[in-house]
Design an enzyme around this catalytic site. Structure first.
Site, PDB file in Angstrom:
ATOM      1  N   GLY A 132      66.047  -6.171 -73.582  1.00 44.89           N
ATOM      2  CA  GLY A 132      65.967  -4.712 -73.645  1.00 44.89           C
ATOM      3  C   GLY A 132      66.835  -4.179 -74.758  1.00 44.89           C
ATOM      4  N   ASN A 133      67.156  -2.906 -74.709  1.00 38.86           N
ATOM      5  CA  ASN A 133      68.054  -2.326 -75.711  1.00 38.86           C
ATOM      6  C   ASN A 133      68.813  -1.154 -75.097  1.00 38.86           C
ATOM      7  OD1 ASN A 133      66.502   0.226 -76.300  1.00 38.86           O
ATOM      8  ND2 ASN A 133      64.930  -1.312 -76.766  1.00 38.86           N
ATOM      9  N   HIS A 134      69.704  -0.552 -75.875  1.00 41.08           N
ATOM     10  CA  HIS A 134      70.622   0.461 -75.342  1.00 41.08           C
ATOM     11  C   HIS A 134      70.058   1.880 -75.311  1.00 41.08           C
ATOM     12  CE1 HIS A 134      73.980  -2.174 -74.815  1.00 41.08           C
ATOM     13  NE2 HIS A 134      73.954  -2.577 -76.078  1.00 41.08           N
ATOM     14  N   ALA A 136      62.278   3.451 -77.728  1.00 44.14           N
ATOM     15  CA  ALA A 136      62.783   2.291 -78.478  1.00 44.14           C
ATOM     16  C   ALA A 136      62.066   1.060 -77.905  1.00 44.14           C
ATOM     17  CB  ALA A 136      64.289   2.161 -78.309  1.00 44.14           C
TER      18      ALA A 136
END
Ligand code: CTP
Length: 209
Positions: A18-20, A86
């Site tokens: 995943g990402n932030h 994102a």
């Protein structure tokens, strides 16, 4: 129609890539559009946010493939598309059915490219529809943003620079430039809610000028 938040791409039943992304910018935009009178569909990856705005219909998804499937349902009817998610660029080729055990000293995962939601939709865009993408860059920001306009058939790219303190992921503020084919507009650092209003105002000006 907006996309927001990160996507989570499963590795096994308990792990993901995943990402932030927090989804704050996408949610702020959904609220700004709804406040301006729009009926909004917000397709969001996993976030800790909620909107109770009566004009926002939220659809929750996990992966890029799920986000794409939902977006395909709503895109044709929407006259504005904002791709604020994102989206993970790659996903594990295959998610393990059971939890992966730490049997070996090293471990690799084969990744394959995810669908590019904005670019795929860009190919289906009809006259009268307006598409907006985001770009988060560390270098050659303007050139990359302009390439994205072309490559994904977008009408506008919201550029966040990672070089600006207080902008981007994990902040409540953002500093953007709006990049169009023939124009660049720079804005000051401000609250994401105020940034969202600037973006919505600019889109409405372009669509109804
Ligand atoms: N995007 C998307 N689907 C993807 C990847 C990106 O819809 N699989 C959208 C994002 O929501 C954003 C825009 O495309 O609006 C830019 O995404 P970004 O990942 O920064 O650009 P890429 O063209 O994928 O290029 P790169 O990651 O190589 O910079």
């Amino acid at each position: 129609m907006l996309t927001a938040g990160p996507t989570y791409e499963p590795i096994d039943p308990v792990r993901f890539i995943g990402n932030h992304s927090t989804g704050k910018m996408g949610f702020a935009l959904a609220e700004a559009f709804a406040d301006a009178g729009a009926d909004v569909t917000l397709v969001s990856g996993p976030v800790n946010l909620k909107t109770l705005h009566p004009q926002i219909h939220t659809v929750s998804v996990m992966t890029a493939d799920e986000m794409f499937a939902e977006v395909q349902q709503y895109a044709a009817e929407a006259n504005i598309w904002v791709f604020a998610a994102a989206v993970a660029d790659y996903k594990p080729k295959q998610a393990a059915a059971t939890k992966i055990k730490k049997d070996s000293d090293s471990f690799s995962i084969e990744l394959v490219k995810n669908v590019d939601i904005a670019a795929t939709l860009g190919k289906q865009k009809k006259p009268g529809q307006f598409a907006v993408g985001f770009a988060l860059e560390t270098n050659n920001e303007l050139a990359h943003a302009q390439q994205k306009l072309q490559k994904k058939n977008l009408d506008m790219v919201i550029l966040n620079s990672l070089q600006d303190a207080g902008a981007g992921f994990k902040h409540d503020t953002n500093k953007i430039s709006i990049v169009e084919r023939d124009k660049i507009t720079n804005f000051e650092l401000k609250a994401k809610t105020a940034v969202a209003q600037d973006i919505v105002r600019t889109i409405i000006e372009r669509m109804y000028a």
